[in-house]
Scaffold this active site. Structure first.
Site, PDB file in Angstrom:
ATOM      1  CE  LYS A 114      33.985  44.068 120.732  1.00 24.47           C
ATOM      2  NZ  LYS A 114      33.582  42.706 120.380  1.00 24.47           N
ATOM      3  CE  LYS A 196      25.569  48.153 116.617  1.00 24.90           C
ATOM      4  NZ  LYS A 196      26.486  47.196 115.976  1.00 24.90           N
ATOM      5  CE  LYS A 199      25.089  40.837 120.516  1.00 31.42           C
ATOM      6  NZ  LYS A 199      26.020  41.693 119.777  1.00 31.42           N
TER       7      LYS A 199
END
Length: 334
Positions: A114, A196, A199
């Site tokens: 992140k 992955k 969302k």
């Protein structure tokens, strides 16, 4: 009668729930509420480690609650709540910051990932949110924490904190265990099988959300990455055919068929038949979820009653743990 074990899990409303969200944790949760005393929450405190549009965050939080219920989480059989409505999460999160080591937090894979994606906003919350996640878990003294492969590291950190805290103050926290579903534990992007399905990453063009229009879903699957194998056969081989393996995982979860049965079903048919078939299976699987979500969202009073009752029940359980912690570490009684 034997007392039920406790299970807890949550998902950040940092983006719209995807097919990966559903086939990973959500698909398995309804089966577990019959066996366990379950707590499920919208992890909105975690969402703000990355900048969020306030209106969108509010919308997604409420929509996610509706989707939880539409996916089979009966509020009468489990506790559904919004994380920020239960103040004990933030309070215990601070305490556990003081029992998580700097080296442990700096080694967390998601912090590194992140930080790379949000170089202009590497904030303290991004670094210490695993302590908040440990608080989320430990407040309810759960036996099991359902996680994807990418979240195992967080449960291991939580276990380290439990060992460290209990070693000083005695038997305060129960030692939680990870629970990883065998099928559909990790759904990958349709356009990048090495990543992955996300969302929260708007750049992921290979994602399918639970509320996508059927035509959009079919388009996404028709353009899904398979492989460059000239054989073009449907075979489960994650190492050499990750795109096909990902599609087979999705199809298996949507239809209940085994990988061997899928290989037999599409023997000699190639990807031109296989990819649309996966798309159609997904459309049919999530159609009732979409219809039920829309119905629930139309009843705002019902949704409010659910999250108010859930927060009240969660706060009651969380406060018992927090009071014990505060007493152990020497805080003056309120």
């Amino acid at each position: 009668m034997e007392e039920k074990k406790t299970m807890l899990s949550g998902i950040k409303p940092s983006g719209d729930l995807t097919l990966g969200s559903y086939l990973g944790p959500l698909h398995h949760w309804p089966k577990m509420i019959e066996e366990y005393d379950c707590y499920f929450f919208m992890a909105d405190l975690h969402a703000i480690t990355v900048r969020q549009d306030p209106a969108a965050l509010r919308r997604r939080t409420i929509e996610q609650l509706a989707q939880y219920i539409a996916c089979g989480l009966d509020p009468e059989k489990c506790t559904l709540f919004i994380q920020s409505h239960v103040h004990q999460h933030a309070e215990l999160g601070w305490v556990l910051n003081c029992y998580a080591m700097f080296g442990e937090l700096s080694r967390m894979t998601q912090f590194k990932d992140k930080s790379a994606k949000n170089a202009d906003n590497i904030n303290g919350g991004l670094f210490t949110y695993p302590s908040l996640m440990a608080a989320d878990i430990l407040l309810y003294q759960p036996d099991l924490v359902p996680v994807g492969d990418d979240q195992k590291q967080h449960v291991e950190l939580t276990r380290n904190i439990v060992q460290r805290f209990n070693g000083v103050y005695g038997d305060v926290f129960k030692m939680p265990e990870s629970y990883i579903p065998k099928v559909g534990a990790r759904i990958m992007s349709l356009t990048d099988p090495a990543a992955k399905m996300s969302k929260s990453d708007n750049g992921d063009t290979g994602r399918v959300t639970l509320m996508d229009d059927p035509n959009v879903i079919m388009k996404q699957f028709k353009r899904a990455i398979t492989d460059s194998d000239t054989e073009r056969c449907v075979r489960y081989d994650p190492e050499n055919k990750p795109g096909v393996a990902n599609l087979m995982t999705i199809y298996a979860a949507a239809t209940g068929r085994s990988f061997a049965e899928i290989e037999q079903e599409f023997d000699g048919l190639g990807y031109g038949k296989f990819k649309p078939a996966v798309g159609e299976a997904v459309v049919e699987m999530i159609r009732p979820i979409q219809e039920e979500t829309r119905r629930i969202l139309a009843d705002k009073a019902y949704l409010e009653s659910v999250y108010r009752a859930g927060a009240e029940k969660a706060s009651y359980a969380a406060e018992k743990t927090l009071r014990k912690v505060y007493k152990k570490i020497g805080f003056a009684a309120r």
